[in-house]
Every structure is written in C-alpha cells, then in structure tokens.
Design a protein around this motif. Sequence first.
Motif, short mmCIF file in Angstrom:
data_model
loop_
_atom_site.label_atom_id
_atom_site.label_comp_id
_atom_site.label_asym_id
_atom_site.label_seq_id
_atom_site.Cartn_x
_atom_site.Cartn_y
_atom_site.Cartn_z
N SER A 72 -8.44 -2.64 4.95
CA SER A 72 -7.93 -3.50 6.01
C SER A 72 -7.25 -4.75 5.46
CB SER A 72 -9.08 -3.92 6.92
OG SER A 72 -8.67 -4.94 7.81
N PRO A 73 -6.14 -5.19 6.06
CA PRO A 73 -5.54 -6.46 5.65
C PRO A 73 -6.45 -7.65 5.91
CG PRO A 73 -4.48 -5.60 7.64
CD PRO A 73 -5.35 -4.52 7.12
N HIS A 74 -7.48 -7.46 6.71
CA HIS A 74 -8.42 -8.56 6.95
C HIS A 74 -9.16 -8.97 5.68
CE1 HIS A 74 -8.24 -9.21 11.30
NE2 HIS A 74 -7.99 -7.92 11.41
N ARG A 75 -9.24 -8.06 4.69
CA ARG A 75 -9.93 -8.42 3.44
C ARG A 75 -9.16 -9.49 2.67
NH1 ARG A 75 -10.91 -4.46 -0.86
NH2 ARG A 75 -11.75 -3.14 0.75
N THR A 76 -7.88 -9.68 2.99
CA THR A 76 -7.07 -10.67 2.27
C THR A 76 -7.19 -12.07 2.84
OG1 THR A 76 -5.10 -10.35 3.64
CG2 THR A 76 -5.40 -8.85 1.77
N GLY A 77 -7.74 -12.18 4.04
CA GLY A 77 -7.80 -13.48 4.70
C GLY A 77 -6.50 -13.91 5.32
N ARG B 150 0.83 -1.21 0.00
CA ARG B 150 0.00 0.00 0.00
C ARG B 150 0.87 1.26 0.00
NH1 ARG B 150 -4.53 0.88 -1.43
NH2 ARG B 150 -5.38 1.94 0.38
N ILE B 151 1.94 1.24 0.79
CA ILE B 151 2.84 2.40 0.84
C ILE B 151 3.45 2.64 -0.54
CG2 ILE B 151 5.06 3.20 1.75
CD1 ILE B 151 4.28 1.92 4.41
N ASN B 152 3.73 1.57 -1.26
CA ASN B 152 4.35 1.67 -2.58
C ASN B 152 3.35 1.92 -3.69
OD1 ASN B 152 6.99 1.32 -1.60
ND2 ASN B 152 6.77 -0.91 -1.63
N GLY B 153 2.09 2.19 -3.32
CA GLY B 153 1.11 2.62 -4.31
C GLY B 153 0.20 1.55 -4.85
N ALA B 154 0.28 0.34 -4.32
CA ALA B 154 -0.61 -0.73 -4.81
C ALA B 154 -2.05 -0.41 -4.43
CB ALA B 154 -0.18 -2.07 -4.23
N PRO B 155 -2.99 -0.71 -5.28
CA PRO B 155 -4.40 -0.47 -4.94
C PRO B 155 -4.86 -1.43 -3.86
CG PRO B 155 -4.23 -1.69 -6.99
CD PRO B 155 -2.84 -1.30 -6.63
N CYS B 156 -5.94 -1.08 -3.22
CA CYS B 156 -6.51 -1.97 -2.21
C CYS B 156 -6.90 -3.28 -2.90
CB CYS B 156 -7.73 -1.32 -1.57
SG CYS B 156 -8.28 -2.14 -0.06
N PRO B 157 -6.40 -4.42 -2.42
CA PRO B 157 -6.61 -5.67 -3.15
C PRO B 157 -8.02 -6.21 -3.03
CG PRO B 157 -5.48 -6.11 -1.09
CD PRO B 157 -5.57 -4.61 -1.22
N ASP B 158 -8.39 -6.98 -4.03
CA ASP B 158 -9.66 -7.69 -3.97
C ASP B 158 -9.54 -8.84 -2.97
OD1 ASP B 158 -10.86 -6.11 -5.92
OD2 ASP B 158 -10.08 -7.39 -7.55
N PRO B 159 -10.65 -9.27 -2.40
CA PRO B 159 -10.61 -10.43 -1.51
C PRO B 159 -10.28 -11.69 -2.30
CG PRO B 159 -12.87 -9.80 -1.96
CD PRO B 159 -12.01 -8.73 -2.54
N PRO B 160 -9.79 -12.73 -1.61
CA PRO B 160 -9.47 -13.97 -2.32
C PRO B 160 -10.74 -14.68 -2.78
CG PRO B 160 -9.27 -14.27 0.04
CD PRO B 160 -9.51 -12.81 -0.17
N PRO B 161 -10.62 -15.53 -3.80
CA PRO B 161 -11.78 -16.33 -4.21
C PRO B 161 -12.25 -17.21 -3.05
CG PRO B 161 -9.98 -16.51 -5.80
CD PRO B 161 -9.42 -15.80 -4.60
N LEU B 162 -13.54 -17.50 -3.05
CA LEU B 162 -14.10 -18.28 -1.95
C LEU B 162 -13.45 -19.65 -1.81
CD1 LEU B 162 -17.92 -17.46 -2.15
CD2 LEU B 162 -16.29 -16.81 -0.36
N ASN B 163 -12.97 -20.23 -2.93
CA ASN B 163 -12.39 -21.56 -2.84
C ASN B 163 -11.01 -21.55 -2.16
OD1 ASN B 163 -10.70 -20.53 -4.83
ND2 ASN B 163 -11.45 -21.87 -6.46
N GLN B 164 -10.47 -20.35 -1.89
CA GLN B 164 -9.21 -20.25 -1.15
C GLN B 164 -9.44 -20.05 0.35
OE1 GLN B 164 -6.49 -17.35 -2.76
NE2 GLN B 164 -6.55 -18.20 -4.82
#
Length: 286
Positions: free
Chosen positions: A215-220, A123-137
């Motif tokens: 939030s990093p919680h969106r990544t699982g 995020r500090i380096n400019g990456a967009p807020c990531p999408d959540p992982p697929p449900l199968n993960q």
Amino acid sequence: MRTALALLSLIAALLAAPTLARADERCQDGADRWAGPAFANAISVHSLEWAPFGATEWGWETYLPLIQREIDTHCAPGSPVFAAALSEFQSRYNLPATGVFDPATFQVLRGVLQERRPFIMARINGAPCPDPPPLNQLGYLVAEEEHADRLTRLVRRDVLDAYRQMVMAARAEVPEIASDHELLQIFSAFRDPEADAARCAAQGNCDGVRRAVCSPHRTGTALDLYVGHIEGLGVDSTVPASRLHMSRGPVYRWLVANAGRFGFVPYVFEPWHWEWTGEPARRGHP
C-alpha cells in the motif's frame, strides 16, 4: 409508446439533474455535429452497465468530475461541448474520436491518472515495495485533523504541511467545507506495513482494489480524507452508491479541481484516497 415516454422522461431527468453541469448556453455549441454523441452520453451516464473494477456498475457519473477535469470542460455529459471535448481526448490517445463515452475511453483515462501516481509507476516499473520512512520524518496530526471513524496519528511531515495548506484553501474557497470541520479530516494516513499486512490477512481483502498488498500508505504520502458518506455505510465504502454519493459532494469536486495545486493526485476508484507527489500539477495537467 410506453417505452418512448419512459425514455423521454429519463432524458428530461438527466438533463435537469444538478450534478450534470452548470447551465451554460456555450455548452450547446456544435450541436449540429455533436447532437448524436451528446444524446448517447446523456443516457449512458446513468444507464451504462459495465464493470470497470470487476463489480457491475450502472452509469459513469461517479467518474464524471475526473473526466470533466481531464477534458477541460464543466459542461454536462449530455451536451455537445462535452462530446466534442471527449472526442479530442480520444483522438489524443489514438481512440476512435466518437465523442461517446465507452469503457475503452475510461481505461485510457484510468491509465493516464495512474501514471500521475509515482508510487504506482515505480511498482509497475519493477521497484520493490518500499520501506516505511524513518520515524523522524513522520509528524503527528492534531485532534481536529483526525476523523473519529478511524483514528490515525502519523503522516510524513512534508505531506502534512501540504495537507494543511490545502485544507486552509478549501475552507476559504467553499462555504460548505468551512462550515463543517469534519470534512477533509484524515481517517487513514501512514500505516505500519506489518500491521497493515496482518489486517489484510485477517480480513482477506488484499486484492489490489479494496486494499493493495503493497500500500502507498506505508510511505506516509497517501491520505484518506473524509469527503462525506451515506448513513449506514462506512467512510470508505466501495459500493457504487457510496462512491457516487461522495463524487457528487462539494468536497470531492473541489479536490478534483484543486488538489493538484498542493501536489496531490487522486486514485480513480476511491474518492477519499489522495497521494502526494511533492510537485504541484503542471499547467494543463490536473
């Protein structure tokens, strides 16, 4: 006279406090050189008035386990060896090598720990807020892994495997953890981004400290673990007394010393919040 006696009593209490370190004569090595900084640290660990995260705090004992881990000593902050080790850290990061804890030293430590959180660095380096992982993960927690205060169901499968290995090790190594299966239960893991955004808006607390907008919680990969709490306060209460209580407990201290073995890194402000990096810590990098 009254002030001097009060100061001596304070110092005696600090040096006797069980949270400050194990009794070890080696912690007195270098007393001739580091007695002054050691004396200053023994006082400020409970009396420093500062605002590392915006709100006023007194003392820095809450952060002591992380500091000791980073400078590689179990010695108390009021010891010469702690002061000497702190001075080496300060020198390594181009700070005045005084051996005295100060807010500038903490800010460097905070930055060092933040750099070990891949989500934050992206995020500090400019990456967009990531999408959540697929449900199968995502995998489901079993009932005994969920904390009753706030049920959470899902976590990324690889993170769940690492978490289970970590809990097994903690229970094998620490009798207090083995005897209380509530400890290290998860009260927040994967959070659906839309639900999290709605909760932030309703509670008005997405300020980057209490809850991040992205939030990093969106990544699982982020886990909030039960490490103890003060009765009457929440398991994630951010008031200084709450976080100090958590940092004094055997669970948090074990995590600081060992979570890196399983690929987890801490968020310095929240003793309960740990993020999985996918890689065990390299030797020399807790």
